[in-house]
Design a protein around this motif. Structure first.
Motif, mmCIF file in Angstrom:
data_model
loop_
_atom_site.group_PDB
_atom_site.id
_atom_site.type_symbol
_atom_site.label_atom_id
_atom_site.label_comp_id
_atom_site.label_asym_id
_atom_site.label_seq_id
_atom_site.Cartn_x
_atom_site.Cartn_y
_atom_site.Cartn_z
ATOM 1 N N ALA A 82 0.923 -1.248 -0.026
ATOM 2 C CA ALA A 82 -0.009 0.028 -0.075
ATOM 3 C C ALA A 82 0.750 1.244 -0.089
ATOM 4 C CB ALA A 82 -0.862 -0.087 1.187
ATOM 5 N N GLY A 83 2.051 1.185 0.971
ATOM 6 C CA GLY A 83 2.789 2.483 1.012
ATOM 7 C C GLY A 83 3.578 2.705 -0.396
ATOM 8 N N SER A 84 4.059 1.458 -0.986
ATOM 9 C CA SER A 84 4.658 1.411 -2.375
ATOM 10 C C SER A 84 3.722 1.923 -3.530
ATOM 11 C CB SER A 84 5.182 0.255 -2.736
ATOM 12 O OG SER A 84 6.172 -0.484 -1.851
ATOM 13 N N THR A 85 2.516 1.542 -3.526
ATOM 14 C CA THR A 85 1.548 2.114 -4.464
ATOM 15 C C THR A 85 1.195 3.369 -4.599
ATOM 16 O OG1 THR A 85 0.558 -0.269 -4.290
ATOM 17 C CG2 THR A 85 -0.834 1.725 -5.402
ATOM 18 N N ALA A 86 1.158 4.049 -3.192
ATOM 19 C CA ALA A 86 1.193 5.431 -2.965
ATOM 20 C C ALA A 86 2.140 6.243 -3.389
ATOM 21 C CB ALA A 86 0.780 5.665 -1.166
ATOM 22 N N ALA A 87 3.454 5.830 -3.031
ATOM 23 C CA ALA A 87 4.471 6.407 -3.621
ATOM 24 C C ALA A 87 4.747 6.654 -5.088
ATOM 25 C CB ALA A 87 5.811 5.670 -3.101
ATOM 26 N N VAL A 88 4.156 5.384 -6.012
ATOM 27 C CA VAL A 88 4.083 5.172 -7.256
ATOM 28 C C VAL A 88 3.346 6.341 -7.940
ATOM 29 C CG1 VAL A 88 3.650 3.803 -9.270
ATOM 30 C CG2 VAL A 88 5.168 2.842 -7.567
ATOM 31 N N LEU A 89 2.073 6.267 -7.302
ATOM 32 C CA LEU A 89 0.947 7.277 -7.733
ATOM 33 C C LEU A 89 1.655 8.859 -7.797
ATOM 34 C CD1 LEU A 89 -2.104 5.742 -6.275
ATOM 35 C CD2 LEU A 89 -1.430 5.778 -8.645
ATOM 36 N N VAL A 90 2.304 9.135 -6.477
ATOM 37 C CA VAL A 90 2.695 10.437 -6.475
ATOM 38 C C VAL A 90 3.624 10.699 -7.520
ATOM 39 C CG1 VAL A 90 4.285 11.949 -5.111
ATOM 40 C CG2 VAL A 90 2.381 10.477 -3.819
ATOM 41 N N VAL A 91 4.591 9.662 -7.919
ATOM 42 C CA VAL A 91 5.692 9.867 -8.918
ATOM 43 C C VAL A 91 4.896 10.059 -10.194
ATOM 44 C CG1 VAL A 91 7.459 8.868 -10.087
ATOM 45 C CG2 VAL A 91 7.668 8.706 -7.601
ATOM 46 N N LEU A 92 3.710 9.281 -10.459
ATOM 47 C CA LEU A 92 3.056 9.488 -11.567
ATOM 48 C C LEU A 92 2.299 10.644 -11.757
ATOM 49 C CD1 LEU A 92 1.509 5.796 -12.118
ATOM 50 C CD2 LEU A 92 3.308 6.734 -13.496
ATOM 51 N N ALA A 93 1.755 11.421 -10.677
ATOM 52 C CA ALA A 93 1.090 12.534 -10.574
ATOM 53 C C ALA A 93 2.098 13.670 -11.103
ATOM 54 C CB ALA A 93 0.304 12.775 -9.260
ATOM 55 N N LEU A 94 3.252 13.650 -10.407
ATOM 56 C CA LEU A 94 4.221 14.490 -10.902
ATOM 57 C C LEU A 94 4.613 14.414 -12.302
ATOM 58 C CD1 LEU A 94 6.669 14.074 -7.773
ATOM 59 C CD2 LEU A 94 5.140 16.030 -8.296
ATOM 60 N N ILE A 95 4.914 13.393 -12.946
ATOM 61 C CA ILE A 95 5.069 13.359 -14.238
ATOM 62 C C ILE A 95 4.001 13.691 -14.965
ATOM 63 C CG2 ILE A 95 5.734 11.455 -15.988
ATOM 64 C CD1 ILE A 95 7.011 9.870 -13.970
ATOM 65 N N MET A 110 7.412 5.204 -19.825
ATOM 66 C CA MET A 110 7.826 5.140 -18.538
ATOM 67 C C MET A 110 6.640 5.132 -17.431
ATOM 68 S SD MET A 110 10.408 7.806 -16.427
ATOM 69 C CE MET A 110 11.729 7.623 -17.749
ATOM 70 N N MET A 111 5.635 5.897 -17.801
ATOM 71 C CA MET A 111 4.587 5.972 -16.692
ATOM 72 C C MET A 111 3.912 4.583 -16.786
ATOM 73 S SD MET A 111 2.883 9.500 -17.543
ATOM 74 C CE MET A 111 1.629 9.602 -16.340
ATOM 75 N N VAL A 112 3.859 3.859 -17.733
ATOM 76 C CA VAL A 112 3.110 2.540 -17.836
ATOM 77 C C VAL A 112 4.098 1.477 -17.250
ATOM 78 C CG1 VAL A 112 2.242 0.614 -19.228
ATOM 79 C CG2 VAL A 112 2.061 2.923 -19.863
ATOM 80 N N LEU A 113 5.200 1.516 -17.105
ATOM 81 C CA LEU A 113 6.205 0.876 -16.440
ATOM 82 C C LEU A 113 6.102 1.103 -14.885
ATOM 83 C CD1 LEU A 113 9.522 0.727 -18.667
ATOM 84 C CD2 LEU A 113 7.700 -1.136 -18.323
ATOM 85 N N LEU A 114 6.145 2.348 -14.618
ATOM 86 C CA LEU A 114 5.877 2.691 -13.165
ATOM 87 C C LEU A 114 4.808 2.248 -12.537
ATOM 88 C CD1 LEU A 114 7.347 6.401 -13.135
ATOM 89 C CD2 LEU A 114 8.530 4.210 -11.911
ATOM 90 N N ALA A 115 3.619 2.253 -13.423
ATOM 91 C CA ALA A 115 2.272 1.586 -12.713
ATOM 92 C C ALA A 115 2.222 0.292 -12.607
ATOM 93 C CB ALA A 115 1.208 2.086 -13.776
ATOM 94 N N ALA A 116 3.016 -0.375 -13.447
ATOM 95 C CA ALA A 116 3.035 -2.027 -13.449
ATOM 96 C C ALA A 116 4.110 -2.548 -11.992
ATOM 97 C CB ALA A 116 3.724 -2.448 -14.676
ATOM 98 N N VAL A 117 5.040 -1.505 -11.474
ATOM 99 C CA VAL A 117 5.846 -1.969 -10.278
ATOM 100 C C VAL A 117 5.137 -2.577 -9.188
ATOM 101 C CG1 VAL A 117 7.419 -1.036 -8.706
ATOM 102 C CG2 VAL A 117 7.670 -0.630 -11.239
ATOM 103 N N PRO A 118 4.109 -1.745 -8.772
ATOM 104 C CA PRO A 118 3.253 -2.305 -7.441
ATOM 105 C C PRO A 118 2.975 -3.700 -7.869
ATOM 106 C CG PRO A 118 2.813 0.047 -7.741
ATOM 107 C CD PRO A 118 3.574 -0.347 -8.966
#
Length: 415
Positions: A82-95, A110-118
């Motif tokens: 849950a914490g990792s997903t929140a961090a990825v969402l913040v990064v995606l929002a910034l991008i 890059m955004m799709v790859l980041l979304a797949a990480v969690p």
């Protein structure tokens, strides 16, 4: 057929699917498409290794050494994810919102790859919770799932001849893998106590021993492919080199199967066994039929680069490159087995130095070799030299310590 044999066959199917996917894309869509696919897949692996930072090894340690129930560990992984997903969402929002980042190269990919990480991280963590409770066959199934699902996800690309957008195939496979491993982990943990006191310090201590090595190991192929691209290689050349890397990694599969036998024997000894004894151990513990299969596999790997052009004439010009990469993989197999002996003796620094050497020395030597050779010759030649150097170094270490008593070995991590 025994569960152990089923486990080996299932994991081998997953490993074969990885190679088949690369060959499939390259032969049907072209080497440039394979270059894109290889880059995306290698950087996806790096991102996932960073996200999990060796935690699967720590979770296994807590289950087997400390007897912590899966239910308690699953409860913790849910909060971590849950914490990792929140961090990825913040990064995606910034991008997506920061104007300065809107011009990033390959931003959408890059955004799709980041979304797949969690999702991929969830699969890795939940997979580690299934071995003890679900058994080796189910564990092998969830281990092979991502590679098999990627192969399935590529079918529409090949049918409709889509030459881009491979990040979505990786995303879909990560999501389905997470569903499979999550369902199995929940089933294993059912009825257990979720509120159990256990040491987070132990988890991170054990995980850190393998986390840095895993990141460096995954970063090596990604760095090699990106480097040759930055220095002027075409996507077709990147695709060819990535095919060679797949052949190189095939030999790591044999090491994965043999390493537990070597580790178990070495870890029970008070003295470090020598190379001759290790080879004798493998002859004694591995059934004859599997030795024949292994020898046939090595022979096929060495002959494959020269036989492949018969089925795929377009690759004939790169047969020498594939052959050199295969020989580098064979040396890497020896490095992995000798490294397992070092791991059983608790010599984790040796393993970290190997990963660091492959990453730093390999990348630097490749950059230098590209001044004189094309990428399809520079990368395999450098990898061959690096693996030969590592193997020679490990042999010298083995000779130096083979007769030195090591005492009781504590805090070991299984390979």
């Amino acid at each position: 057929m025994s569960p152990a044999l089923w486990s080996v066959l299932i994991q081998a199917a997953g490993s074969a699917a990885t190679l088949v996917a690369a060959l499939w894309v390259a032969s049907r869509l072209g080497l440039a498409a394979q270059g894109q696919f290889g880059l995306l897949r290698s950087w996806s692996d790096v991102l996932v290794m960073v996200a999990i930072f060796g935690l699967p090894q720590g979770l296994l340690h807590l289950q087997y050494r400390d007897g912590i129930p899966v239910s308690a560990l699953r409860h913790w992984t849910l909060r971590y994810l849950a914490g990792s997903t929140a961090a990825v969402l913040v990064v995606l929002a910034l991008i997506a919102t920061v104007p300065a980042l809107a011009l990033m190269p390959h931003r959408e990919q890059m955004m799709v790859l980041l979304a797949a990480v969690p999702l991929a991280a969830a699969h890795q963590l939940w997979r580690a919770l299934t071995l003890r409770g679900a058994g080796p066959v189910a564990y092998a199934g969830v281990t092979a799932a991502p590679a098999l699902l990627i192969l399935v996800a590529l079918v529409p690309y090949l049918v409709f001849e889509w030459h881009s957008g491979f990040e979505w195939a990786l995303f879909a496979a990560a999501g389905m893998s997470a569903l499979v491993s999550g369902w199995l982990a929940k089933r294993v943990a059912k009825g257990g106590e979720a509120r159990v006191n256990w040491s987070r310090r132990t988890l991170w201590s054990v995980s850190a021993q393998t986390g840095a090595q895993s990141i460096m190991s995954s970063l090596n192929p990604a760095a090699q492919l990106s480097l040759i691209g930055l220095l002027g290689a075409s996507l077709a050349q990147i695709g060819t080199v990535s095919l060679g890397l797949q052949l190189y990694q095939v030999f790591g599969i044999a090491a994965v199967y043999a390493a537990p036998l070597v580790y178990d024997h070495a870890a029970r000894r008070r003295e470090a066994p020598g190379i001759a004894e290790m080879l004798g151990l493998l002859r004694a513990r591995v059934p004859r039929v599997w030795r024949y299969v292994f020898v046939a596999g090595v022979g096929a790997g060495l002959a494959g680069p020269w036989l492949l052009p018969l089925a795929w004439p377009g690759i004939s010009a790169f047969a020498p490159m594939l052959s050199i990469m295969t020989m580098a993989g064979l040396l890497a197999l020896g490095v992995r087995l000798l490294s397992t002996l070092q791991q059983a003796r608790g010599k984790y620094l040796v393993l970290s130095l190997q990963a660091l050497t492959r990453l730093i020395a390999g990348t630097a030597m490749t950059a230098l070799a590209l001044e004189f050779w094309p990428a399809t010759l520079a990368v395999p030649s450098v990898m061959l030299m690096v693996e030969a150097s590592l193997l020679a170094w490990l042999v010298m270490l083995m000779r130096r310590v083979a007769t030195v008593p090591q005492g009781a070995l504590n805090d070991r991590a299984a390979p």
